[in-house]
Design a protein around this motif. Structure first.
Motif, short mmCIF file in Angstrom:
data_model
loop_
_atom_site.label_atom_id
_atom_site.label_comp_id
_atom_site.label_asym_id
_atom_site.label_seq_id
_atom_site.Cartn_x
_atom_site.Cartn_y
_atom_site.Cartn_z
N MET A 1 33.21 -89.45 17.51
CA MET A 1 33.89 -88.37 16.79
C MET A 1 35.04 -87.85 17.63
N ARG A 2 36.16 -87.66 16.99
CA ARG A 2 37.36 -87.21 17.67
C ARG A 2 37.29 -85.71 17.94
N THR A 3 37.79 -85.30 19.10
CA THR A 3 37.85 -83.89 19.43
C THR A 3 38.84 -83.19 18.50
N PRO A 4 38.48 -82.05 17.94
CA PRO A 4 39.42 -81.35 17.04
C PRO A 4 40.70 -80.98 17.78
N VAL A 5 41.81 -81.01 17.07
CA VAL A 5 43.08 -80.63 17.66
C VAL A 5 43.08 -79.14 17.94
N ARG A 6 43.83 -78.75 18.94
CA ARG A 6 43.95 -77.33 19.25
C ARG A 6 44.96 -76.70 18.30
N THR A 7 44.82 -75.42 18.10
CA THR A 7 45.77 -74.72 17.23
C THR A 7 47.12 -74.64 17.94
N LEU A 8 48.17 -74.65 17.14
CA LEU A 8 49.51 -74.56 17.69
C LEU A 8 49.80 -73.13 18.13
N PRO A 9 50.63 -72.96 19.16
CA PRO A 9 50.91 -71.61 19.66
C PRO A 9 51.79 -70.79 18.72
N ILE A 10 52.53 -71.47 17.85
CA ILE A 10 53.39 -70.78 16.88
C ILE A 10 53.02 -71.29 15.50
N ARG A 11 52.82 -70.37 14.60
CA ARG A 11 52.48 -70.75 13.23
C ARG A 11 53.49 -70.13 12.27
N LEU A 12 53.96 -70.96 11.37
CA LEU A 12 54.87 -70.52 10.33
C LEU A 12 54.28 -70.94 8.99
N PRO A 13 54.24 -70.05 8.03
CA PRO A 13 53.78 -70.49 6.71
C PRO A 13 54.86 -71.36 6.08
N ASP A 37 56.29 -85.12 19.15
CA ASP A 37 55.23 -84.53 19.98
C ASP A 37 54.22 -83.78 19.12
N VAL A 38 54.71 -83.10 18.10
CA VAL A 38 53.81 -82.38 17.19
C VAL A 38 52.93 -83.37 16.43
N LEU A 39 53.54 -84.44 15.92
CA LEU A 39 52.77 -85.45 15.19
C LEU A 39 51.75 -86.11 16.11
N LEU A 40 52.12 -86.37 17.33
CA LEU A 40 51.19 -86.94 18.30
C LEU A 40 50.02 -86.00 18.53
N HIS A 41 50.28 -84.71 18.60
CA HIS A 41 49.23 -83.70 18.76
C HIS A 41 48.21 -83.77 17.62
N PHE A 42 48.70 -84.03 16.41
CA PHE A 42 47.81 -84.13 15.26
C PHE A 42 47.03 -85.43 15.22
N GLN A 68 41.47 -87.14 7.70
CA GLN A 68 41.47 -86.71 9.10
C GLN A 68 42.81 -86.08 9.47
N GLN A 69 43.91 -86.69 9.04
CA GLN A 69 45.23 -86.14 9.33
C GLN A 69 45.43 -84.80 8.64
N THR A 70 45.02 -84.71 7.38
CA THR A 70 45.14 -83.46 6.65
C THR A 70 44.36 -82.35 7.34
N ASN A 71 43.14 -82.63 7.74
CA ASN A 71 42.31 -81.63 8.41
C ASN A 71 42.87 -81.24 9.77
N ALA A 72 43.45 -82.19 10.49
CA ALA A 72 44.04 -81.89 11.80
C ALA A 72 45.23 -80.95 11.65
N VAL A 73 46.11 -81.25 10.70
CA VAL A 73 47.27 -80.40 10.46
C VAL A 73 46.82 -79.01 10.00
N HIS A 75 43.93 -77.44 10.50
CA HIS A 75 43.30 -76.69 11.59
C HIS A 75 44.34 -76.18 12.59
N ALA A 76 45.24 -77.04 13.02
CA ALA A 76 46.22 -76.68 14.04
C ALA A 76 47.20 -75.62 13.57
N THR A 77 47.48 -75.60 12.26
CA THR A 77 48.47 -74.66 11.73
C THR A 77 47.86 -73.45 11.06
N GLY A 78 46.54 -73.43 10.91
CA GLY A 78 45.89 -72.31 10.24
C GLY A 78 46.17 -72.29 8.75
#
Length: 98
Positions: A1-13, A37-42, A68-73, A75-78
């Protein structure tokens, strides 16, 4: 199982009617980093880096994301997975005849 991505430090709706690539590019600019870099993070598959550009990012990532990609984005973006999926062009994607 892959480790969940961390949330991004800046969030924009996302703006109304905004596309996924535009939204993520705006966040990347605000974080003073490259979109690659952002895509790599996801966890998007990136084969190698050539100069300041990432190569190998799937051409269809703006059309449809896998779960998996949808959930990563999301989670990271809130942002909800449904809202992330709505930013893609999946509504316009036509399944190939089988």
């Amino acid at each position: 199982m892959r480790t969940p991505v961390r949330t991004l430090p800046i969030r924009l709706p996302p703006l109304p009617g905004e596309a996924l690539d535009s939204w993520l590019e705006a966040m990347a600019r605000r974080m003073d980093t490259a979109l690659g870099d952002v895509l790599l993070h996801f966890g998007f598959p990136v084969r190698h880096r050539a100069g300041n550009q990432f190569r190998g990012i799937p051409a269809d990532w703006t059309i449809v994301l896998d779960e998996q990609q949808t959930n990563a984005v999301a989670h990271a973006t809130g942002t909800s997975p449904e809202k992330v999926a709505a930013l893609t062009l999946s509504l316009f994607s036509v399944a190939s005849p089988g």
